[in-house]
Design a protein around this motif. Structure first.
Motif, PDB file in Angstrom:
ATOM      1  N   VAL A  15     -15.405 -15.758  57.041  1.00  0.00           N
ATOM      2  CA  VAL A  15     -15.454 -14.822  55.911  1.00  0.00           C
ATOM      3  C   VAL A  15     -14.262 -15.030  54.979  1.00  0.00           C
ATOM      4  O   VAL A  15     -14.417 -15.116  53.749  1.00  0.00           O
ATOM      5  CB  VAL A  15     -15.498 -13.366  56.423  1.00  0.00           C
ATOM      6  CG1 VAL A  15     -15.332 -12.385  55.262  1.00  0.00           C
ATOM      7  CG2 VAL A  15     -16.810 -13.113  57.151  1.00  0.00           C
ATOM      8  N   THR A  16     -13.057 -15.129  55.531  1.00  0.00           N
ATOM      9  CA  THR A  16     -11.881 -15.269  54.676  1.00  0.00           C
ATOM     10  C   THR A  16     -11.811 -16.662  54.039  1.00  0.00           C
ATOM     11  O   THR A  16     -11.395 -16.802  52.877  1.00  0.00           O
ATOM     12  CB  THR A  16     -10.596 -15.009  55.473  1.00  0.00           C
ATOM     13  OG1 THR A  16     -10.581 -15.822  56.659  1.00  0.00           O
ATOM     14  CG2 THR A  16     -10.499 -13.542  55.876  1.00  0.00           C
ATOM     15  N   GLY A  17     -12.241 -17.700  54.770  1.00  0.00           N
ATOM     16  CA  GLY A  17     -12.219 -19.048  54.208  1.00  0.00           C
ATOM     17  C   GLY A  17     -13.222 -19.199  53.081  1.00  0.00           C
ATOM     18  O   GLY A  17     -12.879 -19.670  51.984  1.00  0.00           O
ATOM     19  N   ALA A  18     -14.471 -18.818  53.335  1.00  0.00           N
ATOM     20  CA  ALA A  18     -15.487 -18.896  52.292  1.00  0.00           C
ATOM     21  C   ALA A  18     -15.166 -17.936  51.149  1.00  0.00           C
ATOM     22  O   ALA A  18     -15.402 -18.248  49.969  1.00  0.00           O
ATOM     23  CB  ALA A  18     -16.867 -18.584  52.886  1.00  0.00           C
TER      24      ALA A  18
ATOM     25  N   VAL B 299     -13.959 -16.559  45.545  1.00  0.00           N
ATOM     26  CA  VAL B 299     -13.176 -15.783  44.571  1.00  0.00           C
ATOM     27  C   VAL B 299     -12.404 -16.710  43.636  1.00  0.00           C
ATOM     28  O   VAL B 299     -12.318 -16.462  42.429  1.00  0.00           O
ATOM     29  CB  VAL B 299     -12.226 -14.808  45.300  1.00  0.00           C
ATOM     30  CG1 VAL B 299     -11.296 -14.120  44.304  1.00  0.00           C
ATOM     31  CG2 VAL B 299     -13.025 -13.769  46.082  1.00  0.00           C
ATOM     32  N   LEU B 300     -11.842 -17.800  44.181  1.00  0.00           N
ATOM     33  CA  LEU B 300     -11.114 -18.739  43.334  1.00  0.00           C
ATOM     34  C   LEU B 300     -12.043 -19.382  42.307  1.00  0.00           C
ATOM     35  O   LEU B 300     -11.686 -19.493  41.114  1.00  0.00           O
ATOM     36  CB  LEU B 300     -10.460 -19.819  44.202  1.00  0.00           C
ATOM     37  CG  LEU B 300      -9.682 -20.906  43.446  1.00  0.00           C
ATOM     38  CD1 LEU B 300      -8.546 -20.298  42.639  1.00  0.00           C
ATOM     39  CD2 LEU B 300      -9.152 -21.957  44.414  1.00  0.00           C
ATOM     40  N   THR B 301     -13.222 -19.779  42.733  1.00  0.00           N
ATOM     41  CA  THR B 301     -14.186 -20.375  41.802  1.00  0.00           C
ATOM     42  C   THR B 301     -14.595 -19.368  40.730  1.00  0.00           C
ATOM     43  O   THR B 301     -14.658 -19.700  39.533  1.00  0.00           O
ATOM     44  CB  THR B 301     -15.429 -20.862  42.562  1.00  0.00           C
ATOM     45  OG1 THR B 301     -15.027 -21.800  43.573  1.00  0.00           O
ATOM     46  CG2 THR B 301     -16.420 -21.531  41.631  1.00  0.00           C
ATOM     47  N   TYR B 302     -14.855 -18.144  41.138  1.00  0.00           N
ATOM     48  CA  TYR B 302     -15.220 -17.093  40.179  1.00  0.00           C
ATOM     49  C   TYR B 302     -14.090 -16.854  39.183  1.00  0.00           C
ATOM     50  O   TYR B 302     -14.328 -16.724  37.972  1.00  0.00           O
ATOM     51  CB  TYR B 302     -15.545 -15.811  40.936  1.00  0.00           C
ATOM     52  CG  TYR B 302     -15.929 -14.650  40.042  1.00  0.00           C
ATOM     53  CD1 TYR B 302     -17.172 -14.615  39.416  1.00  0.00           C
ATOM     54  CD2 TYR B 302     -15.048 -13.596  39.828  1.00  0.00           C
ATOM     55  CE1 TYR B 302     -17.526 -13.554  38.601  1.00  0.00           C
ATOM     56  CE2 TYR B 302     -15.395 -12.532  39.004  1.00  0.00           C
ATOM     57  CZ  TYR B 302     -16.638 -12.509  38.394  1.00  0.00           C
ATOM     58  OH  TYR B 302     -16.977 -11.471  37.581  1.00  0.00           O
TER      59      TYR B 302
ATOM     60  N   LEU C 139      -6.292 -12.015  44.475  1.00  0.00           N
ATOM     61  CA  LEU C 139      -7.210 -11.747  45.585  1.00  0.00           C
ATOM     62  C   LEU C 139      -7.513 -13.039  46.347  1.00  0.00           C
ATOM     63  O   LEU C 139      -7.553 -13.037  47.593  1.00  0.00           O
ATOM     64  CB  LEU C 139      -8.499 -11.131  45.047  1.00  0.00           C
ATOM     65  CG  LEU C 139      -9.609 -10.857  46.076  1.00  0.00           C
ATOM     66  CD1 LEU C 139      -9.114  -9.929  47.180  1.00  0.00           C
ATOM     67  CD2 LEU C 139     -10.842 -10.269  45.392  1.00  0.00           C
ATOM     68  N   ALA C 140      -7.704 -14.126  45.622  1.00  0.00           N
ATOM     69  CA  ALA C 140      -7.947 -15.409  46.287  1.00  0.00           C
ATOM     70  C   ALA C 140      -6.752 -15.806  47.144  1.00  0.00           C
ATOM     71  O   ALA C 140      -6.906 -16.283  48.274  1.00  0.00           O
ATOM     72  CB  ALA C 140      -8.241 -16.491  45.249  1.00  0.00           C
ATOM     73  N   ALA C 141      -5.546 -15.594  46.628  1.00  0.00           N
ATOM     74  CA  ALA C 141      -4.334 -15.912  47.393  1.00  0.00           C
ATOM     75  C   ALA C 141      -4.222 -15.040  48.638  1.00  0.00           C
ATOM     76  O   ALA C 141      -3.824 -15.510  49.713  1.00  0.00           O
ATOM     77  CB  ALA C 141      -3.098 -15.740  46.508  1.00  0.00           C
TER      78      ALA C 141
END
Length: 449
Positions: A196-199, A204-207, A224-226
């Motif tokens: 969950v955290t990896g995906a 979130v980074l892509t978004y 949030l991605a960080a």
């Protein structure tokens, strides 16, 4: 019996990898038919790649736990249903959702196809030949995608590139039931928090990057991605059997090979999006002509990966990897010559050189990562390398699309040049890393290339 298993597994691999490149030729048609913007098109590509990258390691674990034959069948079923959903999608949102489900199906079945082949061919030379066929089929799917996609889009419309999967998957599913041997499951735990955290980090980074290209950067999304990445690292450090043992990345050969794989797809996949949009949105080529125009980008990978793989086996991965990185940087530099009114002949040398660089780099980064794995961790290292490639490609599509904007827009050509410069700099950065880091390459196994 063994040959039938190999044929079926390779056929499934071909269909799934075909969707990596076939969709790009259809993007302008999807945009026109569904009134989609550039960000929507980026998600059509990245919905698939994010799900595949985020769940690839988990797919391998599920195969170990429940049996690879069973998980491969589940993956094919999911992929087939999702392909039908893509073809019937009434809007872009439904299409992106179906593409994500396709990616989940691919993440389930891709590790399993190789695992089934490996268990069916236990002998060293016999296994090496089987894996070589599997890898060659995967390479052949890449140039086939734009060609077949162009014909289907121009003849039947963009839904045909997804609809064609359905009868093929039905045939393959039945064949797997008939010929693939059952295997004994292993009691391996599924690391759900890490998944969950990896995906979630990648999603979130892509978004965040895609939205930055459309609305400007929202630093809360990057934060949030960080935070998700930090949570992933913390979870992995505390687990007795982590999904991604971070200690593996402290081995220089694995780390550099994994970084090289990610950066390779970062540049190639991101630029493939822009070149496809340039061919149809700026040069106004038909889908069929655009698909044929992309052939120089993929043909070297299909035709030369095996010979270059033998070079890796003979001379080691480092030298071939350096040659690939520099060649890719040169190819990206040639893209700086492209203008809005440039004929295709200006683009052709860049595509050819980039394709040659990819053919050099693909076997060498895998061989480098696989040259120093701990005993019993070969499969995991291979999965990490594949995950890095998919994640790098997803981020490349997001970043390059954000830089270039809409085809024909005032900043598209400048953005294409900026993306090419960024990719070239990234390849030169990995070149410097490869030259300066002490690498351990104890062996060069021809089965890995």
């Amino acid at each position: 019996m063994k040959r039938n298993v190999l044929i079926v597994m390779c056929a499934g691999l071909f269909v799934v990898l075909l969707d990596v490149t076939i969709v790009n030729v259809a993007l302008p048609s999807i945009a026109a038919d569904r009134h989609a913007g550039l960000a929507d098109l980026q998600w059509v590509v990245d919905g698939y790649q994010i799900a595949l990258a985020g769940l690839l390691l988990t797919g391998g674990t599920l195969g170990d736990r429940f049996g690879h034959r069973r998980v491969v069948l589940a993956g094919f079923a999911l992929f087939g249903v999702a392909s039908a959903g893509c073809a019937l999608a009434p809007g872009v949102g439904a299409l992106v959702a179906a593409r994500a489900v396709q990616g989940v199906g691919a993440a389930l079945l891709l590790p399993g196809t190789l695992a089934v082949i490996t268990r069916t061919f236990p002998g060293g030379k016999e296994r090496a030949r089987a894996i070589g066929v599997w890898a060659a089929v995967g390479s052949a799917a890449l140039p086939a995608g734009p060609l077949l996609g162009g014909v289907l889009v121009q003849t039947f419309g963009w839904p045909a590139i997804f609809a064609i999967n359905v009868p093929l998957i039905v045939v393959i599913f039945v064949a797997v039931l008939r010929v693939a041997p059952a295997d004994v499951p292993e009691p391996r735990p599924v690391d759900l928090p890490s998944t969950v955290t990896g995906a979630g980090t990648l999603l979130v980074l892509t978004y965040a990057v895609i939205e930055a290209g459309r609305e400007g950067p929202d630093w809360r999304l990057f934060a949030l991605a960080a935070a998700l990445l930090a949570a992933f690292v913390l979870i992995e450090k505390r687990r007795e059997s982590p999904m991604l043992p971070l200690g593996l990345l402290r081995r220089p050969s694995i780390a550099v090979g994994t970084i090289g794989s990610a950066i390779m797809n970062f540049g190639i996949n991101g630029m493939m999006l822009l070149i496809t949009l340039y061919l149809q949105g700026v040069l106004r080529l038909s889908p069929m002509t655009a698909g044929a125009a992309l052939l120089p980008l993929f043909a070297p990978l299909a035709l030369l990966s095996a010979p270059f793989g033998r070079l890796v086996a003979r001379h080691g991965p480092r030298l071939v990897m350096l040659a690939g990185l520099v060649t890719l940087a040169v190819g990206m530099g040639l893209l700086l010559l492209v203008r809005a009114a440039s004929p295709y002949l200006v683009l052709l040398p860049a595509l050819t050189v980039i394709g040659l660089g990819a053919a050099l780099l693909t076997p060498s980064v895998v061989a480098l990562a696989m040259s120093d794995p701990p005993p019993g961790r070969e499969g995991l290292v291979s999965a990490i390398n594949n995950t890095a490639r998919q994640a790098g490609g997803a981020i490349g599509v997001a970043v390059f699309g954000a830089l270039a904007g809409t085809p024909g827009g005032p900043r598209f050509i400048g953005g294409l040049h900026g993306a090419a410069a960024l990719a070239g700099a990234a390849y030169l950065g990995v070149t410097a890393l490869t030259l300066t880091v002490g690498l351990t390459t104890r062996h060069h196994d021809k089965t890995l290339v």
